[in-house]
Design a protein around this motif. Structure first.
Motif, PDB file in Angstrom:
ATOM      1  N   ARG A 226      -5.311  -2.614   2.505  1.00 50.51           N
ATOM      2  CA  ARG A 226      -4.932  -1.263   2.924  1.00 50.51           C
ATOM      3  C   ARG A 226      -4.391  -1.266   4.347  1.00 50.51           C
ATOM      4  NH1 ARG A 226      -6.926   3.404   5.376  1.00 50.51           N
ATOM      5  NH2 ARG A 226      -6.203   5.309   4.374  1.00 50.51           N
ATOM      6  N   SER A 232      -3.197   2.800  -0.661  1.00 52.89           N
ATOM      7  CA  SER A 232      -4.356   3.622  -0.962  1.00 52.89           C
ATOM      8  C   SER A 232      -5.168   2.910  -2.025  1.00 52.89           C
ATOM      9  CB  SER A 232      -3.918   4.987  -1.485  1.00 52.89           C
ATOM     10  OG  SER A 232      -3.185   5.666  -0.491  1.00 52.89           O
ATOM     11  N   VAL A 233      -6.393   2.499  -1.670  1.00 53.64           N
ATOM     12  CA  VAL A 233      -7.194   1.693  -2.582  1.00 53.64           C
ATOM     13  C   VAL A 233      -8.341   2.488  -3.172  1.00 53.64           C
ATOM     14  CG1 VAL A 233      -8.585  -0.393  -2.809  1.00 53.64           C
ATOM     15  CG2 VAL A 233      -6.599  -0.392  -1.316  1.00 53.64           C
ATOM     16  N   ASN A 250       0.265   2.694   7.810  1.00 50.65           N
ATOM     17  CA  ASN A 250      -1.023   2.562   8.489  1.00 50.65           C
ATOM     18  C   ASN A 250      -0.863   2.951   9.954  1.00 50.65           C
ATOM     19  OD1 ASN A 250      -3.526   1.980   9.327  1.00 50.65           O
ATOM     20  ND2 ASN A 250      -3.453  -0.219   8.899  1.00 50.65           N
ATOM     21  N   GLY A 275      -0.593  -0.711  -5.354  1.00 48.80           N
ATOM     22  CA  GLY A 275      -1.652   0.261  -5.084  1.00 48.80           C
ATOM     23  C   GLY A 275      -2.308   0.763  -6.350  1.00 48.80           C
TER      24      GLY A 275
END
Length: 702
Positions: A226, A232-233, A250, A275
């Protein structure tokens, strides 16, 4: 030029052996169960899975031996080397088949898990990590060459990013594979009481500990993914304006040198797919929490039947493997799309020659990263993990047992920050022994799964930050400050600086509510050995190290600092014990640091504060380091406060003397808070501009 990405055969081989490992462990575990419960997979079903997995592994092995990757690495090696991978796999299979003839037990189950883990670890290191690292070296040279065209430099960034993505996927899949194998065995072992066995069966304890480390490493990989790719995990990490799988820049840790690759539509589309593929199901996330919090294998087994677990995690791993192959295809397509980059083929003769000049690595686990533990080494199987009690960016802390006593087991994350902190803390704690310093019991190094742990005494009173959130007993101020000051005096006498003194780094051993406790300094990940302690102003330390809210002004300004920086932080700690509030509570950390370093501001004192208390704090957070109190003087002043009835009575207020809650503090709207250095650039005020121009806010160093 090879027609297909040459890493496909080795990734397929790894995937097949991972599935074989899971089926083998499930079969081994099932040998001890009396009767399969309704809905569970039986022994015959596991035998069927194992036969199918071995067939797939054999086919993958054959393809791998015919691949360009194998021939490039081993073209001039001895014939015996060419047989070693197959021989190692055959040894593992003989172990499984031989043990099936005997009664199953913890010892045999653990031997199978370890044998497979070591084998796969060697495969991944030699044929994935090493090879990708070679290719990254070539792309980094291309990226750093000033003569390279901008377009080619951007393409090199994409290449490097995709190579990093492959490495992350391989590590994530192996972590999941270990989890599947270990849980597949534990969930079907019914001949023993798993909860009781954690105490009575040392070998099963090792298995459970390994499982804890595997899940921790898995979460670290997810966090790294991430952070590096803006993926987006987990649902809990999503921003309010994003959806699962959406590519998110990020902004917490921006990397300007890579910013332009996010402008590439194909690259963004790939990251969206990644993702989506890496997010586990909600059920899997919930079940992992059983392991991470209290290691309740029985609860795990009750929450999800074995057959449901097997199908869910196998489907997830198959999805990840499909994504691996898709990324490789994108790499191959880069030859046309990205300036004819040859990302993964190893036909580069110079590279191949360098490889041949190196001795062929034996397919055995390597110990290159083992720290110097000497007499302090503790085996992973010597400790028991009970529950998680803390978590941060540098690692996770667990309550555990060692030598029949409660201990805190601090598991370092495998990130650069985590390993740096582990090494620094290990080197410091081996030499520090004092009543007011956390007691170091030993350290753990485990190569597979890679694990670095510190085993420390357990302080049942929690940390000072938690204690200050509630009511405190009489004499709390003098008990805590005297303990911390004595610990700080010992540190400085031993020529160490702590560099991060704050409430969360002070632990209370005993019963704080009854006033029967000892305060101890902890978290020495930023501690440093002082080379020149003779002159208070002569120490050449300039790194911006610590926590902004408690940092001395000279540290923030990157000026030379010394032991007096610890004294400044201690002054803020005393103020916080007095008020039960954080320093500069209405401000962000950046704003607080700016007001201290550029404006000479300090938090306000409560009304009616006794002069002796105010004078003590004032002399600790003086602007000039040379004007701050020596620690020995602080200890004497704290002793004098004990006999000062006025000060002692005032300090005994259970909820402290708050200053921010008693006044109408105007807090800027959310969009005007300065949570990052870059935000200051958007503000027109002269002071904010001067903070930026002064250059005092740089990226914090470890």
């Amino acid at each position: 030029m090879v027609a297909h990405a040459p890493m496909q055969p080795v990734l397929r081989l790894i995937h097949c052996i991972q599935k074989e490992r899971g089926a083998s462990c499930a079969l081994v575990g099932s040998l001890g169960q009396s009767n399969s419960s309704e809905g569970a997979l039986g022994e015959q079903q596991y035998e069927s899975y194992l036969r199918s997995a071995r067939t797939a592994s054999n086919s993958a092995m054959s393809s791998f031996y015919n691949s360009p990757l194998w021939h490039n690495v081993h073209a001039k090696s001895d014939e015996m080397i060419n047989l070693e991978i197959a021989s190692m796999l055959q040894e593992v299979r003989h172990l499984v088949d031989g043990g099936m003839e005997d009664d199953n037990d913890c010892l045999f189950f653990h031997d199978v898990v370890v044998a497979y883990n070591n084998f796969l670890s060697c495969l991944i290191q030699v044929f994935v990590i090493n090879e990708v690292s070679h290719r990254k070296t070539g792309e980094q040279r291309k990226f750093s060459d000033p003569k390279t065209r901008n377009e080619s430099r951007r393409n090199a960034k994409v290449a490097l990013s995709l190579l990093d993505l492959i490495l992350s996927f391989v590590k994530l899949k192996e972590s999941l594979g270990m989890e599947r194998a270990t849980l597949s065995g534990l969930m079907v072992i019914e001949s023993i009481d798993v909860t009781k066995a954690i105490n009575d069966c040392a070998r099963l304890n090792i298995v459970v500990n390994d499982l804890v480390m595997v899940v921790e490493n898995q979460h670290q990989i997810m966090r790294d993914l991430r952070k590096q790719f803006g993926l987006s995990v987990f649902g809990s990490h999503l921003k309010s304006n994003t959806t699962m799988g959406e590519v998110v820049r990020n902004d917490d840790n921006p990397r300007p040198e890579e910013a332009d690759i996010f402008l590439d539509g194909n690259y963004c589309a790939l990251l969206r797919l990644v993702g989506d593929s890496i997010r586990p199901s909600d059920a899997m996330l919930s079940l992992q929490e059983h392991i991470r919090k209290d290691f309740d294998i029985d609860g795990f087994r009750r929450a999800m039947p074995m057959d449901e677990f097997w199908y869910a995690i196998t489907l997830y791993m198959d999805r990840l493997h499909a994504m691996e192959l898709y990324i490789l295809e994108e790499m191959e397509n880069c030859e046309g799309s990205y300036d004819n980059l040859d990302l993964l083929s190893l036909h580069d003769e110079k590279l191949a020659q360098n490889q041949r000049q190196q001795s062929i690595l034996p397919l055995r686990s390597r110990d290159e990263k083992k720290p110097a533990l000497e007499e302090w080494e503790i085996g992973l199987g010597d400790v028991e993990f009970h529950k998680r009690i803390g978590r941060g960016s540098a690692g996770t802390t667990y309550l555990g047992r060692y030598c029949k006593q409660d201990v805190a087991i601090k598991v370092a994350s495998t990130s650069e920050m985590g390993l740096y902190g582990f090494t620094a803390e290990l080197m410091s704690l081996k030499k520090l022994h004092h009543t007011n310093i956390i007691r170091f019991l030993g350290a753990i190094y485990n190569p597979s799964p890679l694990t670095y742990c510190l085993v420390l005494e357990y302080c049942d009173g929690g940390d000072l930050a938690v204690a200050l959130a509630g009511d405190t007993p009489p004499r709390f101020f003098t008990n805590v400050t005297s303990g911390v000051a004595n610990g700080m005096f010992y540190l400085h006498r031993m020529k160490y600086m702590h560099r991060d003194i704050k409430p969360s780094n002070v632990l209370l051993s005993g019963d704080p509510k009854a006033g029967k406790f000892v305060a101890k300094l902890t978290d020495f990940g930023l501690a440093v050995k002082v080379q020149n302690s003779s002159a208070r102003n002569g120490q050449e330390l300039t790194a911006e190290t610590g926590t902004y809210r408690y940092m001395a002004p000279e540290v923030i300004r990157h000026e030379c600092y010394n032991y007096a920086a610890d004294v400044f932080s201690f002054g803020l700690l005393m103020w916080e014990i007095v008020t039960h509030e954080r320093p500069f509570e209405p401000m962000s950390q950046i704003e607080a640091a700016g007001s201290v370093a550029l404006e000479g501001k300090r938090p306000p004192f409560p009304k009616s504060i006794p002069p002796a208390v105010r004078d003590l704090i004032d002399k600790c957070w003086a602007e000039k380091p040379c004007e701050r109190m020596e620690v020995e003087q602080i200890i004497k002043c704290l002793g004098d406060l004990t006999g000062n009835m006025t000060a002692e009575s005032w300090l005994a207020a259970p909820s402290g003397h708050p200053v921010y809650r008693d006044v109408d503090v105007q807090i800027a709207p959310q969009n005007q808070q300065y949570s990052r250095i870059e935000d200051i650039k958007l503000q027109p005020e002269k002071k904010k501009t001067s903070m930026l121009k002064s250059g005092i806010f740089r990226k914090k160093k470890s």
